[in-house]
Design a protein around this motif. Structure first.
Motif, PDB file in Angstrom:
ATOM      1  N   LEU A 222      64.560  75.146  40.149  1.00  0.00           N
ATOM      2  CA  LEU A 222      65.005  73.849  40.676  1.00  0.00           C
ATOM      3  C   LEU A 222      64.000  72.782  40.247  1.00  0.00           C
ATOM      4  CD1 LEU A 222      66.050  74.621  44.386  1.00  0.00           C
ATOM      5  CD2 LEU A 222      67.570  74.025  42.483  1.00  0.00           C
ATOM      6  N   HIS A 223      64.511  71.654  39.788  1.00  0.00           N
ATOM      7  CA  HIS A 223      63.646  70.566  39.299  1.00  0.00           C
ATOM      8  C   HIS A 223      64.205  69.271  39.866  1.00  0.00           C
ATOM      9  CE1 HIS A 223      61.087  68.643  36.098  1.00  0.00           C
ATOM     10  NE2 HIS A 223      61.965  67.674  36.243  1.00  0.00           N
ATOM     11  N   MET A 224      63.388  68.513  40.611  1.00  0.00           N
ATOM     12  CA  MET A 224      63.942  67.297  41.224  1.00  0.00           C
ATOM     13  C   MET A 224      62.847  66.285  41.578  1.00  0.00           C
ATOM     14  SD  MET A 224      64.870  68.832  44.975  1.00  0.00           S
ATOM     15  CE  MET A 224      64.749  70.597  44.735  1.00  0.00           C
ATOM     16  N   HIS A 225      63.256  65.009  41.632  1.00  0.00           N
ATOM     17  CA  HIS A 225      62.367  63.957  42.125  1.00  0.00           C
ATOM     18  C   HIS A 225      62.167  64.157  43.617  1.00  0.00           C
ATOM     19  CE1 HIS A 225      64.404  62.044  38.597  1.00  0.00           C
ATOM     20  NE2 HIS A 225      63.183  61.631  38.345  1.00  0.00           N
ATOM     21  N   VAL A 226      60.925  63.986  44.055  1.00  0.00           N
ATOM     22  CA  VAL A 226      60.622  64.186  45.475  1.00  0.00           C
ATOM     23  C   VAL A 226      59.734  63.040  45.976  1.00  0.00           C
ATOM     24  CG1 VAL A 226      59.412  65.673  47.125  1.00  0.00           C
ATOM     25  CG2 VAL A 226      60.870  66.695  45.373  1.00  0.00           C
ATOM     26  N   PRO A 258      58.107  78.910  44.681  1.00  0.00           N
ATOM     27  CA  PRO A 258      57.412  78.938  43.392  1.00  0.00           C
ATOM     28  C   PRO A 258      58.309  78.566  42.208  1.00  0.00           C
ATOM     29  CG  PRO A 258      57.135  81.013  44.591  1.00  0.00           C
ATOM     30  CD  PRO A 258      58.126  80.215  45.353  1.00  0.00           C
ATOM     31  N   ASP A 259      59.609  78.648  42.399  1.00  0.00           N
ATOM     32  CA  ASP A 259      60.531  78.277  41.325  1.00  0.00           C
ATOM     33  C   ASP A 259      61.071  76.861  41.523  1.00  0.00           C
ATOM     34  OD1 ASP A 259      61.964  78.878  43.583  1.00  0.00           O
ATOM     35  OD2 ASP A 259      63.605  79.879  42.527  1.00  0.00           O
ATOM     36  N   VAL A 260      60.361  76.056  42.315  1.00  0.00           N
ATOM     37  CA  VAL A 260      60.784  74.667  42.558  1.00  0.00           C
ATOM     38  C   VAL A 260      59.717  73.718  41.989  1.00  0.00           C
ATOM     39  CG1 VAL A 260      61.411  72.931  44.280  1.00  0.00           C
ATOM     40  CG2 VAL A 260      62.001  75.346  44.657  1.00  0.00           C
ATOM     41  N   GLN A 261      60.189  72.715  41.253  1.00  0.00           N
ATOM     42  CA  GLN A 261      59.298  71.721  40.644  1.00  0.00           C
ATOM     43  C   GLN A 261      59.620  70.354  41.248  1.00  0.00           C
ATOM     44  OE1 GLN A 261      60.560  72.331  36.593  1.00  0.00           O
ATOM     45  NE2 GLN A 261      60.210  74.540  36.826  1.00  0.00           N
ATOM     46  N   ALA A 262      58.593  69.758  41.882  1.00  0.00           N
ATOM     47  CA  ALA A 262      58.778  68.482  42.583  1.00  0.00           C
ATOM     48  C   ALA A 262      58.070  67.382  41.802  1.00  0.00           C
ATOM     49  CB  ALA A 262      58.205  68.595  43.995  1.00  0.00           C
ATOM     50  N   ILE A 263      58.850  66.451  41.258  1.00  0.00           N
ATOM     51  CA  ILE A 263      58.266  65.373  40.463  1.00  0.00           C
ATOM     52  C   ILE A 263      57.993  64.156  41.334  1.00  0.00           C
ATOM     53  CG2 ILE A 263      60.621  64.759  39.704  1.00  0.00           C
ATOM     54  CD1 ILE A 263      57.539  64.118  37.586  1.00  0.00           C
ATOM     55  N   ALA A 264      56.873  63.509  41.133  1.00  0.00           N
ATOM     56  CA  ALA A 264      56.436  62.264  41.782  1.00  0.00           C
ATOM     57  C   ALA A 264      55.549  62.532  43.001  1.00  0.00           C
ATOM     58  CB  ALA A 264      57.579  61.331  42.130  1.00  0.00           C
ATOM     59  N   CYS A 265      56.196  62.880  44.161  1.00  0.00           N
ATOM     60  CA  CYS A 265      55.440  63.168  45.392  1.00  0.00           C
ATOM     61  C   CYS A 265      54.429  62.074  45.720  1.00  0.00           C
ATOM     62  CB  CYS A 265      54.745  64.533  45.288  1.00  0.00           C
ATOM     63  SG  CYS A 265      55.903  65.904  45.247  1.00  0.00           S
ATOM     64  N   SER A 266      54.910  60.828  45.673  1.00  0.00           N
ATOM     65  CA  SER A 266      54.026  59.696  45.955  1.00  0.00           C
ATOM     66  C   SER A 266      53.804  59.502  47.444  1.00  0.00           C
ATOM     67  CB  SER A 266      54.645  58.408  45.400  1.00  0.00           C
ATOM     68  OG  SER A 266      54.408  58.309  44.030  1.00  0.00           O
ATOM     69  N   ASP A 267      54.884  59.653  48.207  1.00  0.00           N
ATOM     70  CA  ASP A 267      54.793  59.388  49.644  1.00  0.00           C
ATOM     71  C   ASP A 267      55.005  60.684  50.413  1.00  0.00           C
ATOM     72  OD1 ASP A 267      54.621  57.916  52.047  1.00  0.00           O
ATOM     73  OD2 ASP A 267      56.808  57.913  52.182  1.00  0.00           O
ATOM     74  N   VAL A 268      53.955  61.452  50.572  1.00  0.00           N
ATOM     75  CA  VAL A 268      54.036  62.719  51.317  1.00  0.00           C
ATOM     76  C   VAL A 268      52.976  62.720  52.413  1.00  0.00           C
ATOM     77  CG1 VAL A 268      55.037  64.163  49.497  1.00  0.00           C
ATOM     78  CG2 VAL A 268      52.575  63.820  49.570  1.00  0.00           C
ATOM     79  N   SER A 269      53.342  63.292  53.547  1.00  0.00           N
ATOM     80  CA  SER A 269      52.410  63.364  54.684  1.00  0.00           C
ATOM     81  C   SER A 269      51.517  64.599  54.499  1.00  0.00           C
ATOM     82  CB  SER A 269      53.201  63.489  55.982  1.00  0.00           C
ATOM     83  OG  SER A 269      53.892  64.741  55.986  1.00  0.00           O
ATOM     84  N   ARG A 290      54.677  55.545  38.039  1.00  0.00           N
ATOM     85  CA  ARG A 290      54.513  55.114  39.445  1.00  0.00           C
ATOM     86  C   ARG A 290      53.828  53.756  39.508  1.00  0.00           C
ATOM     87  NH1 ARG A 290      58.355  57.270  41.283  1.00  0.00           N
ATOM     88  NH2 ARG A 290      58.632  58.924  39.779  1.00  0.00           N
ATOM     89  N   LEU A 291      52.770  53.590  38.705  1.00  0.00           N
ATOM     90  CA  LEU A 291      52.018  52.334  38.743  1.00  0.00           C
ATOM     91  C   LEU A 291      52.855  51.194  38.192  1.00  0.00           C
ATOM     92  CD1 LEU A 291      48.570  53.782  37.684  1.00  0.00           C
ATOM     93  CD2 LEU A 291      49.141  52.780  39.892  1.00  0.00           C
ATOM     94  N   PHE A 292      53.670  51.500  37.176  1.00  0.00           N
ATOM     95  CA  PHE A 292      54.526  50.472  36.592  1.00  0.00           C
ATOM     96  C   PHE A 292      55.510  49.930  37.608  1.00  0.00           C
ATOM     97  CE2 PHE A 292      53.447  50.329  32.225  1.00  0.00           C
ATOM     98  CZ  PHE A 292      54.163  49.255  31.718  1.00  0.00           C
ATOM     99  N   TRP A 293      56.093  50.845  38.410  1.00  0.00           N
ATOM    100  CA  TRP A 293      57.069  50.414  39.412  1.00  0.00           C
ATOM    101  C   TRP A 293      56.407  49.786  40.624  1.00  0.00           C
ATOM    102  CZ3 TRP A 293      60.095  55.376  38.228  1.00  0.00           C
ATOM    103  CH2 TRP A 293      61.214  55.074  37.434  1.00  0.00           C
ATOM    104  N   GLY A 294      55.114  50.008  40.732  1.00  0.00           N
ATOM    105  CA  GLY A 294      54.416  49.459  41.900  1.00  0.00           C
ATOM    106  C   GLY A 294      54.823  50.137  43.184  1.00  0.00           C
ATOM    107  N   THR A 295      55.240  51.421  43.089  1.00  0.00           N
ATOM    108  CA  THR A 295      55.738  52.110  44.283  1.00  0.00           C
ATOM    109  C   THR A 295      54.682  53.005  44.912  1.00  0.00           C
ATOM    110  OG1 THR A 295      56.653  53.808  42.815  1.00  0.00           O
ATOM    111  CG2 THR A 295      58.158  52.105  43.608  1.00  0.00           C
ATOM    112  N   GLY A 296      53.433  52.829  44.506  1.00  0.00           N
ATOM    113  CA  GLY A 296      52.379  53.684  45.055  1.00  0.00           C
ATOM    114  C   GLY A 296      52.147  54.888  44.173  1.00  0.00           C
ATOM    115  N   PHE A 297      51.155  55.684  44.538  1.00  0.00           N
ATOM    116  CA  PHE A 297      50.862  56.853  43.714  1.00  0.00           C
ATOM    117  C   PHE A 297      50.375  57.993  44.591  1.00  0.00           C
ATOM    118  CE2 PHE A 297      47.636  53.503  43.228  1.00  0.00           C
ATOM    119  CZ  PHE A 297      46.581  54.069  43.920  1.00  0.00           C
ATOM    120  N   PRO A 298      50.518  59.201  44.086  1.00  0.00           N
ATOM    121  CA  PRO A 298      50.207  60.366  44.925  1.00  0.00           C
ATOM    122  C   PRO A 298      48.709  60.524  45.157  1.00  0.00           C
ATOM    123  CG  PRO A 298      50.749  61.049  42.690  1.00  0.00           C
ATOM    124  CD  PRO A 298      51.004  59.582  42.755  1.00  0.00           C
TER     125      PRO A 298
END
Ligand SMILES: [Zn+2]
Length: 463
Positions: A222-226, A258-269, A290-298
């Protein structure tokens, strides 16, 4: 079977011991690395072909763990918009692409990745499903023809998205089964398929569980934006009608592991980082985007401290405006340092691991990412005799902080020489660039996007 010697380079093996070999010799036989060590004239003499790496660094090919080659025609369109506005702007271009146009966009993206030293990539494709054919075939054909190692991560959408991109879970299941049958493991394992939702709210809970089952049934990751931003977590709560954050949701619906790939993960607790770590989920960082969009970074250091396997990525050229993983390494260090107010928060040595051996593990390719006997032969050479890399005191820091994709000279992928002295051997690059300029303008026009009439001259203009 052809034996190739890569000789006289400074070899950064990226193996478990972190071995660096001066005046090295790497021998490739077929698809595999069969010898690694100091230069040995007798051993080199057993080879049919030679790549002279004098003055160069020999490195495992870089792993671009997440991109969208299908959006390549959107380069420089909308980088000053907000993320979701940008997506709305680009999607009509993609909807205007037929299979030939998509092939051209994907091939352009493959060539760009190869020229930046990325020998593996994950292409997160999302295209409107077409009746009677599978549009993703064009992506697989481009990966196959370019010679790059690649996974097509097919994104699915079922709700709250442009309707022509949406499909039912039954349609998803049959398409994925067909694509897996045709392509997963094709070209001796060089091509693979994975799946996942494009955005967290385009599936409901049942949709997540069904997608998980479809992945298991076909042996796919599984591969997805998170958790791309705080705004995204607010939208998740809105779409699911309760106070829940994305990683918590993924845990609830069985989509961590282990078979899951989470891309971004900028806003995680902190709790979400614990969930990711406990489940063995891999995390993929794309800091330039992330920096280009100005949405924060992990908070990268927190992921490292939690023992999470991390990869690095560029994201698509329409977001990042490039495909240079050297930039991703440098930006990853910069963002980690800024987030932690600590210059040691991410070292160059670890960033280089994330871009090679660790990134390979993160995307389920443990047979690549380092120069070791028995691994697939995916390697690059980098010209070190250049002002911006001199004096070369510390090759790892030089690669992360000073090098760029254009410094890559040769690329070997799956034992095949795919680029020599910056000439890509698998694709007619000049013809491709001329073609994509026309095709991309046609698609933009069909999508109603007005572009300036500025063009560069080409040799054909003088004829
Ligand atoms: Zn993305």
């Amino acid at each position: 079977m052809t034996r190739t010697a890569i000789q006289h380079g400074l070899v950064l093996t990226m193996d478990g011991a972190g071995r660096i070999i001066q005046d090295g010799l790497v021998v490739i036989e077929g698809r595999d690395i069969v010898a690694v060590g100091p230069f040995d004239a007798a051993l080199a003499a057993t080879c049919d072909a030679v790549i002279d790496a004098t003055g160069r660094i020999v490195l495992p090919g870089l792993i671009n763990s997440h991109t969208h080659l299908c959006m390549t025609f959107g380069r420089t369109i909308g980088p000053e918009r907000r993320l979701l506005e940008w997506l709305d702007l680009i999607m009509p271009i993609m909807a205007a692409m037929d299979e030939d146009a998509l092939y051209a966009a994907e091939l352009l993206g493959c060539v760009e990745n190869i020229k930046n030293g990325n020998t593996s990539l994950v292409e997160n494709i999302f295209m409107p499903p077409q009746a009677g054919s599978d549009i993703e075939d064009a992506a697989f054909r481009a990966l196959r023809d370019s010679g790059i190692r690649g996974t097509v991560a097919r994104a699915t959408e079922a709700r709250a998205f442009a309707p022509r991109f949406c499909e039912t879970s039954a349609e998803q299941a049959s398409r994925v089964a067909r694509l897996a049958g045709r392509w997963h493991g094709a070209e001796s394992g060089r091509l693979r398929l994975s799946i996942g939702p494009l955005l967290p709210w385009v599936l409901d809970e049942a949709g997540f569980r069904i997608t998980r089952r479809i992945a298991r049934d076909n042996g796919l990751a599984l591969h997805m934006h998170v958790a791309e931003s705080p705004e995204f977590n607010r939208m998740i709560a809105q779409h699911f009608g309760r106070d829940i954050r994305q990683v918590e949701l993924l845990e609830e619906v069985g989509c961590l592991g282990p078979d899951v790939q989470a891309i971004a993960c900028s806003d995680v607790s902190p709790h979400e980082i614990e969930l990711l770590a406990a489940s063995g989920t891999a995390v993929l960082f794309d800091p330039p985007t992330r920096l280009f969009w100005g949405t924060g970074f992990p908070p990268i250091r927190e992921f490292i401290t939690a023992g999470i396997t991390c990869g690095l990525a560029t994201n698509g050229a329409a977001a990042n405006c490039g495909q240079d993983v050297f930039e991703s390494m440098k930006y990853a260090c910069a963002t980690a340092k800024t987030a932690a107010n600590d210059p040691e928060a991410l070292t160059a040595a670890r960033a280089l691991q994330m871009a090679t051996v660790e990134g390979a593990r993160a995307i389920g390719q443990p047979d690549t990412g380092s120069i070791e006997i028995g691994k697939r032969a995916d390697l690059i050479t980098i010209e070190a005799r250049q002002p911006h890399l001199s004096p070369l005191f510390d090759p790892q820091k030089a690669l992360v902080y000073s090098a760029r994709g254009a410094d890559v000279r040769d690329a070997v992928i799956d034992g095949r020489l795919v680029m020599r002295d910056r000439k890509v051997l698998t694709v007619d690059e000049d013809a491709l660039l001329a073609e994509v300029d026309q095709v991309a303008r046609r698609c933009a026009a069909r999508a109603g996007i007005a572009l300036p009439e500025l063009r560069i001259t080409r040799e054909s203009d003088h004829a």
